[in-house]
Motif scaffolding. Structure first.
Motif, PDB file in Angstrom:
ATOM      1  N   GLY A  78       0.929  -1.298  -0.041  1.00  0.00           N
ATOM      2  CA  GLY A  78      -0.020  -0.021  -0.087  1.00  0.00           C
ATOM      3  C   GLY A  78       0.775   1.110  -0.032  1.00  0.00           C
ATOM      4  N   VAL A  79       2.120   1.336  -0.350  1.00  0.00           N
ATOM      5  CA  VAL A  79       3.092   2.328  -0.263  1.00  0.00           C
ATOM      6  C   VAL A  79       3.655   2.567  -1.720  1.00  0.00           C
ATOM      7  CG1 VAL A  79       5.032   3.368   0.610  1.00  0.00           C
ATOM      8  CG2 VAL A  79       3.723   1.983   2.245  1.00  0.00           C
ATOM      9  N   LEU A 101      -8.109   0.158  -8.757  1.00  0.00           N
ATOM     10  CA  LEU A 101      -9.437   0.521  -8.626  1.00  0.00           C
ATOM     11  C   LEU A 101      -9.972   1.528  -9.636  1.00  0.00           C
ATOM     12  CD1 LEU A 101      -9.397   1.250  -4.625  1.00  0.00           C
ATOM     13  CD2 LEU A 101     -10.075  -0.884  -5.833  1.00  0.00           C
ATOM     14  N   LEU A 102     -10.588   1.168 -10.706  1.00  0.00           N
ATOM     15  CA  LEU A 102     -10.908   1.678 -11.566  1.00  0.00           C
ATOM     16  C   LEU A 102     -11.915   2.889 -11.386  1.00  0.00           C
ATOM     17  CD1 LEU A 102     -11.200  -1.282 -14.131  1.00  0.00           C
ATOM     18  CD2 LEU A 102      -9.288   0.352 -14.259  1.00  0.00           C
ATOM     19  N   THR A 103     -11.685   4.222 -11.519  1.00  0.00           N
ATOM     20  CA  THR A 103     -12.399   5.254 -11.306  1.00  0.00           C
ATOM     21  C   THR A 103     -12.760   6.074 -12.616  1.00  0.00           C
ATOM     22  OG1 THR A 103     -10.663   6.511 -10.462  1.00  0.00           O
ATOM     23  CG2 THR A 103     -11.920   5.106  -8.742  1.00  0.00           C
ATOM     24  N   ALA A 117     -10.842  11.169  -9.657  1.00  0.00           N
ATOM     25  CA  ALA A 117     -11.512  11.153  -8.511  1.00  0.00           C
ATOM     26  C   ALA A 117     -10.459  11.762  -7.603  1.00  0.00           C
ATOM     27  CB  ALA A 117     -11.776   9.700  -8.184  1.00  0.00           C
ATOM     28  N   LEU A 118     -10.921  12.694  -6.838  1.00  0.00           N
ATOM     29  CA  LEU A 118     -10.033  13.449  -5.841  1.00  0.00           C
ATOM     30  C   LEU A 118     -10.181  12.773  -4.493  1.00  0.00           C
ATOM     31  CD1 LEU A 118      -8.481  15.927  -4.880  1.00  0.00           C
ATOM     32  CD2 LEU A 118     -10.705  17.137  -4.462  1.00  0.00           C
ATOM     33  N   ASP A 119     -11.363  12.358  -3.882  1.00  0.00           N
ATOM     34  CA  ASP A 119     -11.365  11.660  -2.587  1.00  0.00           C
ATOM     35  C   ASP A 119     -11.283  10.224  -2.683  1.00  0.00           C
ATOM     36  OD1 ASP A 119     -12.091  14.254  -1.443  1.00  0.00           O
ATOM     37  OD2 ASP A 119     -14.055  14.085  -1.958  1.00  0.00           O
ATOM     38  N   THR A 129      -9.736  -3.467   3.194  1.00  0.00           N
ATOM     39  CA  THR A 129      -9.138  -3.006   2.029  1.00  0.00           C
ATOM     40  C   THR A 129      -9.078  -1.522   2.111  1.00  0.00           C
ATOM     41  OG1 THR A 129     -10.336  -4.577   0.767  1.00  0.00           O
ATOM     42  CG2 THR A 129      -9.337  -2.717  -0.654  1.00  0.00           C
ATOM     43  N   ARG A 130      -7.672  -1.110   1.781  1.00  0.00           N
ATOM     44  CA  ARG A 130      -7.196   0.260   1.803  1.00  0.00           C
ATOM     45  C   ARG A 130      -7.145   1.027   0.332  1.00  0.00           C
ATOM     46  NH1 ARG A 130      -2.606   1.058   3.755  1.00  0.00           N
ATOM     47  NH2 ARG A 130      -1.879  -0.831   4.113  1.00  0.00           N
ATOM     48  N   ALA A 131      -7.283   2.144   0.278  1.00  0.00           N
ATOM     49  CA  ALA A 131      -7.059   2.733  -1.171  1.00  0.00           C
ATOM     50  C   ALA A 131      -6.111   3.971  -1.137  1.00  0.00           C
ATOM     51  CB  ALA A 131      -8.470   3.087  -1.666  1.00  0.00           C
ATOM     52  N   PHE A 132      -5.414   4.091  -2.010  1.00  0.00           N
ATOM     53  CA  PHE A 132      -4.372   5.213  -2.268  1.00  0.00           C
ATOM     54  C   PHE A 132      -4.296   5.678  -3.316  1.00  0.00           C
ATOM     55  CE2 PHE A 132      -1.870   1.408  -2.549  1.00  0.00           C
ATOM     56  CZ  PHE A 132      -0.899   1.594  -3.211  1.00  0.00           C
ATOM     57  N   MET A 133      -4.027   6.930  -3.570  1.00  0.00           N
ATOM     58  CA  MET A 133      -3.760   7.192  -5.019  1.00  0.00           C
ATOM     59  C   MET A 133      -2.138   7.546  -5.531  1.00  0.00           C
ATOM     60  SD  MET A 133      -4.682  11.313  -6.730  1.00  0.00           S
ATOM     61  CE  MET A 133      -6.281  11.217  -6.757  1.00  0.00           C
ATOM     62  N   THR A 134      -1.942   7.101  -6.567  1.00  0.00           N
ATOM     63  CA  THR A 134      -0.579   7.299  -7.074  1.00  0.00           C
ATOM     64  C   THR A 134      -0.351   8.605  -7.605  1.00  0.00           C
ATOM     65  OG1 THR A 134      -1.000   6.572  -9.372  1.00  0.00           O
ATOM     66  CG2 THR A 134      -0.906   4.762  -7.739  1.00  0.00           C
ATOM     67  N   PRO A 135       0.891   8.909  -7.804  1.00  0.00           N
ATOM     68  CA  PRO A 135       1.295  10.133  -8.228  1.00  0.00           C
ATOM     69  C   PRO A 135       0.931  10.599  -9.738  1.00  0.00           C
ATOM     70  CG  PRO A 135       3.235   9.356  -7.276  1.00  0.00           C
ATOM     71  CD  PRO A 135       2.064   8.181  -7.353  1.00  0.00           C
ATOM     72  N   GLU A 136       0.375   9.172 -10.546  1.00  0.00           N
ATOM     73  CA  GLU A 136      -0.060   9.337 -11.769  1.00  0.00           C
ATOM     74  C   GLU A 136      -1.494   9.506 -11.790  1.00  0.00           C
ATOM     75  OE1 GLU A 136       2.446   6.242 -13.680  1.00  0.00           O
ATOM     76  OE2 GLU A 136       3.622   7.631 -14.246  1.00  0.00           O
ATOM     77  N   LEU A 137      -2.073   9.700 -10.889  1.00  0.00           N
ATOM     78  CA  LEU A 137      -3.629   9.854 -10.595  1.00  0.00           C
ATOM     79  C   LEU A 137      -4.515   8.584 -10.577  1.00  0.00           C
ATOM     80  CD1 LEU A 137      -4.808  12.521 -10.414  1.00  0.00           C
ATOM     81  CD2 LEU A 137      -5.748  12.467 -12.827  1.00  0.00           C
TER      82      LEU A 137
END
Length: 685
Positions: A268-269, A300-302, A306-308, A316-324
């Protein structure tokens, strides 16, 4: 003699063994697509051999033959998986052992072992498939196993299988409420609930790497990638041109293939990125719910963008990559449902160019010389050079519109210089051919660019108003960095085939002779409606069964009045419900036994008859004690009644009491009962 008459004339052992073999074959059948070919062949051969031996009445093979087959099965399992430990190897070995155990089916003890192996094999079917079809097949298998189990415990004789089947059906119906209660209330403590996903098993769909030509194969896959329910009036999505569901971003190019700049870690990092997302959104958010099919990938296809953080299930934990990209902390190995909010009007990325953007302009040396020459020619044009990146983009898109380029599933075989062959030779390709050639040209113009893969489009299912996004909707587009604007989506496929993006016009694989014959008999529209209806049913199965998470359990408790429910509350409610059901079952069993047991009813009639004759007997007195009271109270004339009561006691513990009880009921009417007048005479004295 017909087959039905032949089966009816078979000895009971032969009939029962053939039925058990049929049930075993049904239990194994759903797993055959996921087993090595030798496993299916071995199991089918052993079951067919055992059936032939039973039909012909021949003796079973010796232990050395069974032992040799066992060694063969274990050896082939080791060759296939390099181990006999683990989920797939274990299931394979269980099926081998189950089929071989039928060669030792001689006594009830062997049948019990087979039944329990079948129950375990039935459970293991859900390791590989949890669809509605699999569940229906396993329900039939459960009824078959219960029928065989009931039949094995029936007394000697030849009871019909229909009788065992009715008893099994009643057992299943009685157990259904308990099953439902456990399903609704048994605490789901992720990630302990369920089996871990097998990351090595591939699924069709998006990959973290893309070779030119790969995505065209996905168009031939009409399977469902995800379902989307938009939380707007009527469930309507944004405009068609904005339906881009973002997947992997590909930056590194080796001449034929594209791969991410960074590989995410499943913990998750995300590693540090040279360009942060810097997402800014505008306008009203689009709210929606995604039901994502298993992908064995973490994305996770969005909907872009998706900002939030998406609302994912517990565990399950979700996080955003620098490439959105939005990613989960582990691969999606089962149907996953999550909610998200997106803004189709957004901007992201740095506004000024820095040295960290160098990876987005790198190209492999010695490849695509004609594309490089085209880029040099465009840079030499003063008008284009003055317009900067936007002018170069417009020029490339105009070339795609007017240069005779086509969007096709069969562009031919590309060599090492993929961009050159697209721009100057084939002039035909699928979305990844077009996007790859476009990004190579942009980089040759020293404009940072990258490829984004995902899904574009979808279709609404009129039965449940869910938008179905299929593997055939897989798409690749590009993002170009423009100073002062950041990363900007540019879909070059829209320049070649505007209908692909604007009107969801999909390329169709050529129809074969069988498909054309089916179309001539059945209207395509009718087939589409049938498919939509079946997919709506499957979607309900996904929503209410496969995706029944701890969050939904807690929502159920809230609906029952629990303000802040927890999994401990679930346990307490379940324990209370089980205790209440158990007490109700005990009470009902006692009442049913006292009200419907014919032996007890006959004993109660006897007690009432003796009471009218003047002998009061307590309800707890057994027949032997009642017989003694009758002898002492009425003397010799009542000895037949006492003997009859002793026979009642014998019938209670007889192996087959039904016939003897009928005789007792007949004799009850002919016994020399004392008249009711005797009671009055006794009282007078």
């Amino acid at each position: 003699m017909s087959l039905r008459q032949t089966l009816a004339s078979l000895p009971r052992d032969t009939r029962d063994t053939l039925f058990v073999l049929l049930v075993i074959a049904w239990v194994i059948a759903p797993q055959t697509p996921y087993l090595p070919g030798w496993t299916t062949a071995l199991a089918a051969g052993v079951l067919a051999w055992r059936g032939w031996l039973t039909w012909q009445g021949r003796p079973l093979p010796g232990r050395w033959i069974t032992g040799a087959l066992l060694v063969l099965g274990v050896g082939l399992t080791l060759m296939s998986y390099r181990t006999i430990i683990g989920r797939e190897a274990g299931v394979t070995l269980i099926i081998v052992l189950l089929s071989l155990k039928t060669l030792e089916l001689r006594a009830r003890r062997d049948a019990m072992v087979i039944f329990f192996l079948c129950f375990f094999t039935m459970l293991s079917s859900f390791f590989v498939s949890q669809t509605l079809v699999t569940a229906a097949m396993m329900l039939i298998a459960l009824l078959g196993l219960l029928t065989a189990l009931v039949n094995a415990h029936l007394p000697v004789g030849r009871p019909p299988l229909a009788l065992s089947m009715r008893m099994a059906g009643r057992m299943a119906l009685l157990g259904a409420p308990i099953m439902l209660a456990l399903f609704l209330l048994f605490p789901r403590m992720a990630p302990l609930w369920g089996m871990p996903a097998d990351e090595a098993r591939g699924r069709s769909g998006l990959s973290s790497e893309m070779s030119v030509g790969d995505m065209a194969s996905l168009v031939l896959d009409d399977g469902v990638a995800m379902r989307v329910r938009f939380e707007t009036p009527g469930g309507q999505p944004p405009p068609q041109r904005d339906l881009y569901f973002r997947g992997p971003v590909l930056t590194v190019f080796d001449g034929r293939g594209w791969s991410p700049l960074m590989q995410p870690r499943m913990a998750g990092v995300m590693p540090a990125s040279p360009t942060p997302a810097q997402l800014e959104v505008r306008g009203e958010a689009v709210r929606y719910e995604v039901t994502l099919e298993p992908t064995r990938q973490p994305w996770l296809l969005t909907l872009d963008a998706a900002l939030d953080t998406p609302q994912v299930p517990a565990g399950t934990r979700a996080f955003m990559t620098p490439e959105l990209n939005w990613m989960a902390n582990r691969a999606v190995g089962e149907v996953l449902r999550y909610r998200a909010e997106s803004h189709v009007d957004f901007s992201h990325g740095p506004q000024q160019r820095t040295r960290q953007m160098q990876p987005y302009v790198q190209l492999p040396a010695g490849l695509n010389p004609r594309t490089l020459a085209l880029a040099a020619q465009m840079r030499a044009d003063p008008a284009l050079a003055a317009g900067g990146a936007q002018a170069f983009i417009d020029a490339a898109l105009n070339r795609l519109r007017t240069g005779g380029y086509t969007y096709t599933l069969e562009p031919g075989v590309y060599g090492d210089h993929t961009a050159d062959e697209f721009w100057f030779d084939a002039k035909a390709g699928f979305c990844e051919h077009i996007a790859s050639a476009f990004v190579v040209l942009m980089r040759a113009l020293d404009v940072p660019a990258r490829i984004v893969t995902g899904y574009q489009g979808g279709e609404i299912n009129g039965f449940d108003n869910y938008w179905t996004v299929r593997q055939a909707d897989a798409h690749a587009w590009s993002e170009v960095w423009i100073e002062g604007r950041g990363w900007v989506r540019v879909d070059p496929t829209g320049a070649v085939s505007p209908g692909r993006v604007g009107a969801f016009q999909r390329l169709q694989a050529p129809r074969g002779a069988f498909g054309n014959a089916i179309d001539a008999v059945i209207a395509p529209g009718f087939v589409q409606k049938l498919r939509a209806g079946w997919e709506a049913v499957n979607n309900r199965w996904n929503q209410w069964v496969l995706n029944y998470t701890q969050d939904r359990q807690l929502d159920l408790l809230r609906a029952l009045g629990v303000e802040s429910p927890s999994w401990q509350d679930l346990g307490r409610v379940l324990a209370g419900l089980v205790a209440a059901v158990a007490l109700a079952g005990i009470a009902w069993s006692w009442w049913d036994r006292s009200q419907h047991d014919p032996w007890l009813r006959l004993l109660a009639r006897t007690r009432r008859r003796l009471q009218r004759a003047g002998l009061e007997l307590p309800a707890h007195l057994p027949p032997r004690a009642m017989a003694g009271q009758v002898r002492s109270h009425f003397g010799a004339p009542a000895h037949p009644i006492a003997d009859w009561l002793l026979r009642m006691e014998q019938v209670r513990y007889a192996a087959q009491p039904a016939d003897a009880l009928a005789a007792l009921q007949r004799d009850f009417r002919t016994l020399p009962w004392p008249p009711a007048a005797a009671r009055h005479a006794l009282n007078a004295s």
